[in-house]
Design a protein around this motif. Sequence first.
Motif, PDB file in Angstrom:
ATOM      1  N   ARG A  15       0.849  -1.130   0.066  1.00 56.25           N
ATOM      2  CA  ARG A  15      -0.058   0.084  -0.055  1.00 56.25           C
ATOM      3  C   ARG A  15       1.044   1.288  -0.059  1.00 56.25           C
ATOM      4  O   ARG A  15       0.641   2.241  -0.733  1.00 56.25           O
ATOM      5  CB  ARG A  15      -1.094   0.039   1.128  1.00 56.25           C
ATOM      6  N   HIS A  18       2.509   1.750  -3.488  1.00 58.01           N
ATOM      7  CA  HIS A  18       1.435   2.271  -4.340  1.00 58.01           C
ATOM      8  C   HIS A  18       1.301   3.704  -4.325  1.00 58.01           C
ATOM      9  O   HIS A  18       1.216   4.456  -5.063  1.00 58.01           O
ATOM     10  CB  HIS A  18       0.238   1.385  -4.191  1.00 58.01           C
ATOM     11  N   THR A  19       1.326   4.211  -2.991  1.00 57.50           N
ATOM     12  CA  THR A  19       1.021   5.644  -2.731  1.00 57.50           C
ATOM     13  C   THR A  19       2.324   6.185  -3.354  1.00 57.50           C
ATOM     14  O   THR A  19       1.979   7.580  -3.935  1.00 57.50           O
ATOM     15  CB  THR A  19       0.775   5.619  -1.226  1.00 57.50           C
ATOM     16  N   ARG A  22       2.255   6.849  -7.024  1.00 55.45           N
ATOM     17  CA  ARG A  22       1.383   7.959  -7.561  1.00 55.45           C
ATOM     18  C   ARG A  22       1.772   9.174  -7.283  1.00 55.45           C
ATOM     19  O   ARG A  22       1.627  10.134  -7.922  1.00 55.45           O
ATOM     20  CB  ARG A  22      -0.176   7.690  -6.784  1.00 55.45           C
ATOM     21  N   ALA A  73       3.413  -1.634  -9.886  1.00 56.62           N
ATOM     22  CA  ALA A  73       2.297  -0.686  -9.407  1.00 56.62           C
ATOM     23  C   ALA A  73       1.005  -1.198 -10.373  1.00 56.62           C
ATOM     24  O   ALA A  73      -0.077  -1.028  -9.724  1.00 56.62           O
ATOM     25  CB  ALA A  73       2.753   0.599  -9.841  1.00 56.62           C
ATOM     26  N   HIS A  74       1.209  -1.723 -11.452  1.00 56.33           N
ATOM     27  CA  HIS A  74       0.067  -1.851 -12.314  1.00 56.33           C
ATOM     28  C   HIS A  74      -0.704  -3.159 -11.799  1.00 56.33           C
ATOM     29  O   HIS A  74      -1.823  -3.129 -11.698  1.00 56.33           O
ATOM     30  CB  HIS A  74       0.699  -2.311 -13.781  1.00 56.33           C
ATOM     31  N   TYR A  75      -0.025  -4.272 -11.147  1.00 53.97           N
ATOM     32  CA  TYR A  75      -0.542  -5.243 -10.570  1.00 53.97           C
ATOM     33  C   TYR A  75      -1.244  -5.260  -9.239  1.00 53.97           C
ATOM     34  O   TYR A  75      -2.163  -5.693  -8.952  1.00 53.97           O
ATOM     35  CB  TYR A  75       0.445  -6.391 -10.605  1.00 53.97           C
ATOM     36  N   GLN A  77      -2.450  -2.000  -8.308  1.00 52.51           N
ATOM     37  CA  GLN A  77      -3.634  -1.370  -8.471  1.00 52.51           C
ATOM     38  C   GLN A  77      -4.560  -2.323  -8.951  1.00 52.51           C
ATOM     39  O   GLN A  77      -5.950  -2.332  -8.515  1.00 52.51           O
ATOM     40  CB  GLN A  77      -3.489  -0.417  -9.695  1.00 52.51           C
ATOM     41  N   PHE A  80      -5.778  -4.213  -5.728  1.00 53.17           N
ATOM     42  CA  PHE A  80      -6.781  -3.250  -4.909  1.00 53.17           C
ATOM     43  C   PHE A  80      -8.227  -3.249  -5.652  1.00 53.17           C
ATOM     44  O   PHE A  80      -9.148  -3.194  -4.948  1.00 53.17           O
ATOM     45  CB  PHE A  80      -6.211  -1.951  -4.837  1.00 53.17           C
ATOM     46  N   ASP A  81      -8.061  -3.054  -6.663  1.00 57.24           N
ATOM     47  CA  ASP A  81      -9.543  -3.077  -7.545  1.00 57.24           C
ATOM     48  C   ASP A  81     -10.454  -4.201  -7.124  1.00 57.24           C
ATOM     49  O   ASP A  81     -11.614  -4.225  -6.839  1.00 57.24           O
ATOM     50  CB  ASP A  81      -9.386  -2.870  -8.882  1.00 57.24           C
TER      51      ASP A  81
END
Length: 308
Positions: A15, A18-19, A22, A73-75, A77, A80-81
């Motif tokens: 997490r 990922h932040t 971004r 990061a793509h995976y 995301q 998390f979706d």
Amino acid sequence: MTDRPFRLPPLNALRVFHTVVRHRSFRAAADELRVSPQAVSQQIKLLEDTLGLELFVRKGRAIEPNEQAILLAHYIQAGFDEFAEGLRRVGKIGQRSRINLNASPYFATRFLLDRLGQFRQIMPDADLRLTTMVELPDFVADDVDVAIQWGFGGWTEFDQVLLLRDIKVICCTPEIGRGLRAPADLLAVPLLHSVLADRLWPNVLAHLGVVGAPQRSEIRFQDAATMRRATLAGLGVGLLSRIDAEEDLASGKLVAPFGLEVMQGMPAAQIPGFYLVLPKAHRRVKPIASFCDWVKQEDWAGVPDRGF
């Protein structure tokens, strides 16, 4: 010697990573997460140590994710979706009135739409969402609660109930029909097939006593409406549903050279139909259970009572 199973890094480290990706900043990520920049840096180091590679190019106070970080990061995301979708669906169970229904396009237009008003009288607060798809949907990926599917049954992993047999009629234009004096003549003309029923024509031909393989190329269609249009256009001989056949025979656009009862006497397993199909667990949701009860009680072969 076997490989040791891969251990996922702590979810919190993913997490934080990922932040950071971004924001392209440890400090901005720390502000969003309400932790210190040092805590963010520790989580990134933990993730990099776990993976055995660096994820960011550090240029003074600026950072940029490298190629591996962008891919990761793509995976993350996507993961998390999926988490969000799972929580959304679980949160709906037991308290929602929405019913996501997918129906065969033919069944929806020919049978279902004229009768939905009756179900609305039973459950006026139901939020019914209707989609149409020829093939059986993926109940999870397509967010479908219950389906009405055309086919021959056989979806053993689901609950399934036959609602209506889809009796077919051999139809063609009058021009083609003049050359069809016996069932064996069908081998000399193009036969129009459904992509969902490779064995339908062979079974019908065998039932009529026809021996041999078709001599002309076959044409395949995804849905009943397209096959009907192709039959009307004279592209070949189609197996049309009884309702469509009777309309086109009455107008004179098509003929049924071997009558309306070509399927009479065929084994039930070889005659397609429309089935109520759903995962067993979905019946625990009261609105879905009520819809299924209504569908099973309806006389789909009869004339609909629109309640007017």
